[in-house]
Design a protein around this motif. Structure first.
Motif, PDB file in Angstrom:
ATOM      1  N   GLU A 130      -2.889   5.806   1.010  1.00 48.30           N
ATOM      2  CA  GLU A 130      -3.743   4.918   0.261  1.00 48.30           C
ATOM      3  C   GLU A 130      -4.582   3.998   1.086  1.00 48.30           C
ATOM      4  O   GLU A 130      -4.235   3.240   1.817  1.00 48.30           O
ATOM      5  N   ALA A 131      -6.013   3.977   0.767  1.00 47.14           N
ATOM      6  CA  ALA A 131      -6.904   2.820   1.303  1.00 47.14           C
ATOM      7  C   ALA A 131      -6.553   1.585   0.859  1.00 47.14           C
ATOM      8  O   ALA A 131      -6.113   1.589  -0.211  1.00 47.14           O
ATOM      9  N   ARG A 169      -9.898  -5.166 -14.139  1.00 50.91           N
ATOM     10  CA  ARG A 169     -10.650  -4.354 -13.103  1.00 50.91           C
ATOM     11  C   ARG A 169     -11.192  -5.314 -12.236  1.00 50.91           C
ATOM     12  O   ARG A 169     -11.839  -6.332 -12.611  1.00 50.91           O
ATOM     13  N   HIS A 228      -7.254  -2.487  -6.072  1.00 48.18           N
ATOM     14  CA  HIS A 228      -7.926  -2.025  -7.414  1.00 48.18           C
ATOM     15  C   HIS A 228      -6.466  -1.818  -8.083  1.00 48.18           C
ATOM     16  O   HIS A 228      -6.142  -2.233  -9.363  1.00 48.18           O
ATOM     17  N   ARG A 229      -5.511  -0.851  -7.423  1.00 45.81           N
ATOM     18  CA  ARG A 229      -4.456  -0.452  -8.140  1.00 45.81           C
ATOM     19  C   ARG A 229      -3.567  -1.610  -8.625  1.00 45.81           C
ATOM     20  O   ARG A 229      -2.913  -1.804  -9.663  1.00 45.81           O
ATOM     21  N   GLU A 248      -8.345  -0.787   0.186  1.00 46.93           N
ATOM     22  CA  GLU A 248      -9.255  -1.102  -0.966  1.00 46.93           C
ATOM     23  C   GLU A 248      -8.743  -0.511  -2.294  1.00 46.93           C
ATOM     24  O   GLU A 248      -8.976  -1.277  -3.389  1.00 46.93           O
ATOM     25  N   ASP A 249      -8.240   0.780  -2.096  1.00 50.83           N
ATOM     26  CA  ASP A 249      -7.609   1.353  -3.413  1.00 50.83           C
ATOM     27  C   ASP A 249      -6.488   0.625  -3.946  1.00 50.83           C
ATOM     28  O   ASP A 249      -6.075   0.301  -5.023  1.00 50.83           O
ATOM     29  N   THR A 250      -5.432   0.062  -2.903  1.00 44.46           N
ATOM     30  CA  THR A 250      -4.554  -0.581  -3.155  1.00 44.46           C
ATOM     31  C   THR A 250      -4.686  -1.967  -3.839  1.00 44.46           C
ATOM     32  O   THR A 250      -4.358  -2.261  -4.974  1.00 44.46           O
ATOM     33  N   SER A 278       0.837  -1.243  -0.034  1.00 43.74           N
ATOM     34  CA  SER A 278       0.185   0.032   0.041  1.00 43.74           C
ATOM     35  C   SER A 278       1.166   1.142  -0.108  1.00 43.74           C
ATOM     36  O   SER A 278       1.815   1.393   0.649  1.00 43.74           O
TER      37      SER A 278
END
Length: 164
Positions: A73-74, A90, A80-81, A76-78, A69
């Motif tokens: 960065e959250a 995706r 996705h990224r 959950e965003d990690t 991470s």
């Protein structure tokens, strides 16, 4: 070994008696172990799971996808990224699974599951040697049972083979 001296005043540090930290006897600065959060994710597409072989790992097994991470960065965003960076797909419906402390390098592995949303597999070739969708009855060599990656895989296998 990384905090033998105080970062504030340079005095040699000592182990604290009541806590897991190093403490400066001069200025009383306490330094705790650094933990780097990393996500590890089992991506599902129907009855298939996305597994990949790491280009840098010495053992030829396939595992779930993972990554560190970024600051701020959250988690959950990690998810996705990292999934998009490593294999080009995706995901949606990111759900927490569990966690496992991992000593190399001072990581806390935070496990998630996610559903494939779109995209074809396109590996980044720097971190991932190959990736593919696998069915529970045709798994390649996977990580050992002690790892959270294997726990994610085993939980998925148990779910998709229930009743078959």
């Amino acid at each position: 070994t990384t905090h033998r001296f105080c970062g504030r005043c340079g005095t040699p540090t000592e182990r604290a008696d009541a806590e897991r930290c190093m403490r400066c006897p001069k200025c009383t600065l306490s330094v705790y172990p650094r933990i780097a959060p990393a996500v590890i994710v089992l991506v599902r597409r129907g009855d298939e799971a996305l597994l990949a072989r790491n280009a840098r790992f010495p053992f030829p097994f396939f595992s779930t996808l993972a990554g560190f991470s970024d600051v701020g960065e959250a988690l959950e965003d990690t998810v996705h990224r990292e999934i998009h960076e490593e294999v080009g797909v995706r995901v949606r419906d990111v759900r927490y699974f569990g966690s496992q402390p991992w000593p190399f390098p001072n990581s806390l592995m935070i496990g998630f599951t996610a559903e494939w949303e779109s995209g074809d597999i396109v590996v980044d070739e720097e971190e991932i040697a190959e990736a593919a969708w696998f069915r529970a009855e045709a798994l390649p060599m996977v990580p050992p049972p002690m790892s959270i990656a294997r726990k994610l895989i085993d939980a998925w296998v148990a779910e998709v083979t229930r009743g078959k």
